[in-house]
Design an enzyme around this catalytic site. Structure first.
Site, mmCIF file in Angstrom:
data_model
loop_
_atom_site.group_PDB
_atom_site.id
_atom_site.type_symbol
_atom_site.label_atom_id
_atom_site.label_comp_id
_atom_site.label_asym_id
_atom_site.label_seq_id
_atom_site.Cartn_x
_atom_site.Cartn_y
_atom_site.Cartn_z
ATOM 1 N N GLU B 60 0.825 -1.219 0.000
ATOM 2 C CA GLU B 60 0.000 0.000 0.000
ATOM 3 C C GLU B 60 0.855 1.263 0.000
ATOM 4 O OE1 GLU B 60 -0.820 -2.702 1.653
ATOM 5 O OE2 GLU B 60 -2.907 -3.112 1.158
ATOM 6 N N HIS B 129 -10.230 -4.557 10.988
ATOM 7 C CA HIS B 129 -10.897 -4.334 9.701
ATOM 8 C C HIS B 129 -12.091 -3.389 9.791
ATOM 9 C CE1 HIS B 129 -8.581 -7.707 8.113
ATOM 10 N NE2 HIS B 129 -9.072 -7.450 6.922
HETATM 11 C C1 TPP Z 1 -2.143 -4.668 4.288
HETATM 12 C C2 TPP Z 1 -3.269 -5.429 3.713
HETATM 13 N N1 TPP Z 1 -3.606 -5.244 2.428
HETATM 14 C C3 TPP Z 1 -4.628 -5.931 1.878
HETATM 15 C C4 TPP Z 1 -5.360 -6.828 2.608
HETATM 16 C C5 TPP Z 1 -6.511 -7.612 1.980
HETATM 17 N N2 TPP Z 1 -6.099 -8.991 1.788
HETATM 18 C C6 TPP Z 1 -6.394 -9.938 2.709
HETATM 19 S S1 TPP Z 1 -5.726 -11.416 2.320
HETATM 20 C C7 TPP Z 1 -5.040 -10.826 0.897
HETATM 21 C C8 TPP Z 1 -4.232 -11.750 0.028
HETATM 22 C C9 TPP Z 1 -3.045 -12.297 0.748
HETATM 23 O O1 TPP Z 1 -2.454 -13.333 0.023
HETATM 24 P P1 TPP Z 1 -1.268 -14.221 0.613
HETATM 25 O O2 TPP Z 1 -0.364 -13.370 1.405
HETATM 26 O O3 TPP Z 1 -0.665 -14.969 -0.520
HETATM 27 O O4 TPP Z 1 -1.958 -15.224 1.641
HETATM 28 P P2 TPP Z 1 -3.043 -16.372 1.343
HETATM 29 O O5 TPP Z 1 -4.388 -15.708 1.466
HETATM 30 O O6 TPP Z 1 -2.793 -16.918 0.002
HETATM 31 O O7 TPP Z 1 -2.877 -17.365 2.423
HETATM 32 C C10 TPP Z 1 -5.357 -9.484 0.734
HETATM 33 C C11 TPP Z 1 -4.951 -8.648 -0.410
HETATM 34 C C12 TPP Z 1 -5.009 -6.974 3.968
HETATM 35 N N3 TPP Z 1 -5.693 -7.790 4.766
HETATM 36 N N4 TPP Z 1 -3.965 -6.279 4.480
#
Ligand code: TPP
Ligand code: TPP
Ligand code: MG
Ligand code: MG
Lengths: 325, 327, 327, 325
Positions: B60, B129
């Site tokens: 971000e 959140h």
């Molecule tokens: C700082 C932040 N940005 C965006 C989000 C929204 N978000 C939640 S999970 C996610 C994807 C994360 O993917 P990954 O790190 O590969 O973990 P996985 O869900 O595949 O276990 C996003 C963009 C968040 N929770 N926190």
């Protein structure tokens, strides 16, 4: 492939890992059903497909080791010793939940079991893990801290800052990138320039490795060596584990960004099936055993849900409690 | 007039502006191939292609900063924060860079960038959140801050925000994306800095924005049955604030309730109270009352979450307080 | 009583607490070998050694997060932000993690951590280096926020902050580190959450904190010559706020001026105004007036910087306004 | 060593680089004196000692290339084309300053010359540079963006995030780490675990290199290749340049954390002396030339200060202007 060789691990351990994976799978399936029946709400991220990874790591930890993770961590919390009842109750927002119903699906915690959450900000848990490693070093203890993060979390600035501090100050932290190839709907190859995420460690001369995360045995054996090294050298380690989630990012994600073929390829390598076949092949379990265990696990999981249903909701006063100690 | 959802209205605003100006592009997590985490950018990748609609890494701070740089040299980025809870990671780029660039370069480099996304609680997402950020950003000179509560306003104001030559913070809500309302097919713009009287009334002024608007209107309807005629102002732009509309209304009603989702400390509501007091001290027949979330992190369990958040009941109670209709 | 500088007082507070509790450690940029960018930690590396005094990389988010983790498992970090302008990079760790950890873990993991450093303008450092953050952080439940204006209070409150089991934001100022004042050699603590009447008076209440305190006291002296007897309250703790002391004073004087360095939007001053209005509506003889910096980024050139900042003259003018002594 | 070989660069260029370095040196010396005489205040970070680096890079840029830097950038701004008068006037907080007296020492800007600041938040300029690279790519232009940052800035999260985006999206940015070995009073080896900062690029498979930043010719020749590559491949590049600052971090820092010997070693390699000797050795300049040039430069620098002194202060109304356009 591990399955071909003669077992080097004890029957007890192998069976335990199988049962754990099975428990994790059935637990998440039941959680999913409960969500579908609208027994609870909010976000709900399932670990289905990734069990070999968490179980293979877990089997190497002592009760005094620490663990911290992101939001896909219902079963990692169980693996670290939190009772499935408390996890299910947390999902239902009940007072017996492991965060008294105040954290929910993304925020499992247990001070007693040294499970430090359950975090909802992608990457936010990583410097916190460095802090735990710092405390271990500060007190000159022999524990380690395991820090799980997703592949997409490895694009976060604070992840890098944490790695740098851990490497510079020799903090006993095992950073595990659970590379399930997607951050939500985005293929990780579209948001970073490297084919291997363990390369992040090269920026800090940090010990690193990769492992096939779909095989509990590979994970177990590899992690065993890595953890021994961390305890010995008091150095952090970045481990990339290749895995896959069978379901969508969260319960509400249809996951249409992946081809059926791709999902099928991984379902064919389902860690539970693979391990079941292995146990039978090496005569460590019979088909009947597997069926019985499955039955037992399903019953246990149901009991946890029942417990959660029966647990009372927190008094409304709890809403204003715990902002300050 | 055609009925459209909030997400459609927002999507239309972005698409229209991207058709109009080749320098406008959209970047954010999941905005392209996934069509947006909340489907606000649905169809935009198809229409505009990957040169103008970009899926960002979860960085971000990084991509907000990328937006600042692109804006400094002539592009007009729309940066989506999946939610503003994550946008806090970009506060350094927003507060220290975007907001100050035009000023500290002595009027050379302005930053025409929109940072948009939902803020506030959705439903049972717990503490990390569920936050509103309008007051933390509206306090910073150099930023404009908009927070919308209807599809019509969302579209008209987002278009104005995209055309604005300053960094604009644009606040939406997950809970409103499916809300429906009249949105004309013909182009229209709503000027930044103008509040809107959503319901004229004479007994008490209620100021609301974003998610609190619909609850405030519902409360006003109920209060009408009890004979209290509320004027409801949709603040819409938080920075710069439309004092004129607020003051005129309070001059008429002599009573004010501010309804917001923020925590009750140094919030937009407290700012409004100070300004009303400073300017209309002798006009007020009762102290200004604020309805807000309670001063607590937001819990997960549904009944706890409900207990700490603003609600129709709390608004009604506050109105009775300022009209001395305690019962 | 011995006279000490603010930096000595702060250094003593940290050193005493580190002697007392082996779990307390200090981390920040330049705090160890350089003895602190502003020499607040002078001598501490020598006394406590590298295990307890740590020079951090320029990774504000990272080492704030490290502090959170260390605090969760029993240590008591003091994290120095070289200035709070840079601390904005750590807002995600502070707001989303430190503040919420105890709550979202259902009362299991508290975070006994102090984040301290100077905030506000120093002198001719321009826009990126001149910000106050108290209102942006005091709005977040889970954090305590302290802002000090004298060596005595600085020492007593910093010791209390280090012993507090919650995350505490502790705000100082570059411009005050050389300020001198009486600081006893004997140990003392000042309780968090208690404002201090620095000058009793009967005509008007002035509330100030941090750098605005000394200017406010100077203004009060000058006003006394014109026959206006000001009561000056040093707020000291911003969150939780000592309403009692404020309300009692206003009940006596019926007039209130708040003097702060923040921008005049959703600031601590506006919060105080709302509370006074809500609770003492009938007691007030004049609207509450806020003196603050103007709503602008801070410029470099000396005369411009001076023009936009709070000042003794502006305080005097405000007091005349609320006492209707316009001239 | 470059000095031994026969010159491959034109006399014109070599002399120009020498004069530029000399100008930068005398300019900063004069700035320092003005500060000591309390003609202005605030922070003041000098580039003295690092001139070969900025000059060697600068000589490869076109007027339409972009540049962005941190707070140690008075002379980089001049190199990019901002008049020394405007820089000096900015330091004095005058209306003819390149930020109308509102930015000061840390915030030199010129839209016309494409110098995007002068930034005071360590690392903050790096994602901004990625954004400039993004715009270049978006508009399919042939320019590049040079982004300077310090060694200690390479510990910042947003630096890594920017590198990742630049590598993934092939943004034409030259990231230059000016490794002067210290972040304020802290030896960089105490805040990171790597010996070479260009290793940061390994985390992203990004093209990278290192260069001796104390020799203008080495810097020039190396950067020439690197920039040609960036323009051709439209790929970013991370270049670590080894350099040293002769003075403290800022004018008010005595710099006691460095040994006299260490400082001396570098002073012996003073880029201006080295280049002067080189010019004489290869008969591109006489000692008399050098003396004359120095005299001329000192006069020019003095003229800039005079200009700054005479420039009016901004009207007080300017204080409230430029928050919004
Ligand atoms: C700082 C932040 N940005 C965006 C989000 C929204 N978000 C939640 S999970 C996610 C994807 C994360 O993917 P990954 O790190 O590969 O973990 P996985 O869900 O595949 O276990 C996003 C963009 C968040 N929770 N926190
Ligand atoms: C985010 C942030 N943290 C801390 C500071 C204070 N600070 C200013 S310069 C500096 C050292 C930077 O060193 P380096 O990046 O190596 O650049 P150099 O000064 O050596 O050119 C620090 C800590 C800051 N300006 N911004
Ligand atoms: Mg993933
Ligand atoms: Mg340096």
């Amino acid at each position: 492939m591990a399955a071909a060789k003669k077992p080097t691990l004890s029957k007890e351990l192998l069976v335990q890992m199988y049962k754990d994976m099975l428990f994790w799978r059935r637990f998440e399936e039941r959680v999913n059903q409960a969500y579908m029946k609208q027994k609870f709400s909010g976000f709900c991220h399932l670990y289905i497909g990734q069990e070999a990874l968490g179980v293979g790591v877990q089997a190497n930890l002592t009760p005094t080791d620490y663990m911290i993770s992101a939001y896909r961590s219902h079963t990692q919390a169980i693996g670290k010793g939190i009772s499935p009842d408390a996890v299910f109750a947390e999902l239902f927002g009940k007072v017996d939940g492991c965060a008294r119903g105040k954290g929910g699906s993304m925020h499992m915690f247990s001070k007693e079991k040294r499970f430090l959450g359950g975090h909802g900000i992608v990457g936010g848990q990583v410097p916190i893990a460095a802090g735990v490693g710092f405390a271990i070093r500060y007190r000159d203890e022999n524990d380690i801290c395991v820090c799980y993060l997703g592949d997409a979390a490895a694009n976060q600035g604070q992840f890098f800052e944490a790695l740098n501090m851990a490497a510079t100050w020799k903090l006993p932290v095992l950073f595990i990138i659970e590379n399930n190839r997607y951050g939500m709907g985005t293929d990780i190859r579209r948001t970073t320039s490297v084919d291997k995420l363990y390369k992040r460690a090269l920026a800090f001369d940090m010990p690193h490795s990769e492992v096939d995360g779909l095989h509990a045995i590979s994970v177990y054996e590899h992690t065993q060596k890595v953890i021994a090294q961390i305890r010995k050298d008091k150095m952090p380690h970045l481990m990339e584990a290749h895995t896959y989630r069978f379901r969508g990012h969260s319960v509400s994600d249809p996951g249409t960004y992946r081809t059926k073929e791709e999902v099928k390829t991984y379902q064919d390598k389902d860690c539970i099936k693979v391990m079941g076949d292995y146990l039978m092949k090496h005569e460590l379990a019979t088909e009947k055993n597997l069926v019985e265990w499955d039955k037992k696990v399903r019953e246990d999981v149901k009991k946890s849900e029942d417990f959660a249903e029966k647990s009372p909701i927190p008094n409304v006063e709890e809403a204003w409690m715990h902002n300050y100690i | 007039m055609p009925i459209k959802t909030m997400r459609e209205a927002l999507g239309e605003a972005m698409s229209e502006e991207m058709r109009r100006d080749a320098n406008v592009f959209l970047m954010g997590e999941e905005v392209a191939q996934y069509n947006g985490a909340y489907k606000v950018s649905k169809g935009m990748l198809d229409e505009f292609g990957p040169r103008r609609v970009w899926d960002a890494p979860i960085s971000e701070g990084g991509f907000a900063g990328l937006g600042v740089g692109a804006a400094m040299v002539g592009l007009r980025p729309i940066i989506e924060m999946m939610t503003w809870n994550f946008g806090i990671q970009a506060f350094d780029q927003i507060i220290n860079h975007a907001a100050k660039m035009y000023y500290m370069s002595g009027g050379q480099f302005n930053v025409p960038m929109v940072l948009r996304g939902p803020n506030g609680a959705a439903h049972m997402l717990s503490a990390q959140h569920s936050q509103t950020v309008e007051h933390m950003l509206a306090t910073v000179p150099g930023l404009k801050v908009i927070s919308v509560g209807t599809p019509y306003d969302a579209k008209g104001l987002l278009k104005s925000a995209i055309r604005d030559d300053n960094p604009v913070i644009f606040l939406e809500s997950e809970m409103m994306y499916a809300d429906k309302g009249e949105v004309p097919d013909e182009e229209y713009l709503i000027p930044i800095g103008q509040a809107d009287i959503k319901r004229p009334g004479k007994d008490v002024t209620l100021i609301a924005w974003n998610k609190t608007l619909s609850k405030t209107l519902a409360a006003a309807d109920e209060l009408m049955k009890e004979g209290v005629d509320c004027e409801v102002i949709d603040l819409l732009t938080i920075q710069p604030m439309d004092e004129k509309t607020i003051f005129e209304s309070v001059r008429k009603t002599h009573r004010l309730v501010v309804v917001e989702e923020a925590w009750p400390f140094a919030s937009v509501g407290s700012e409004i109270a100070l300004r009303v007091m400073n300017n209309l001290f002798d006009e007020l027949d009762a102290p200004v009352v604020r309805v807000s979330n309670d001063f607590t992190s937001i819990p997960y369990a549904e009944h706890l979450e409900h207990a700490v958040m603003f609600s129709k009941e709390k608004i009604i109670k506050a109105v009775k307080e300022v009209t001395y209709l305690h019962n």
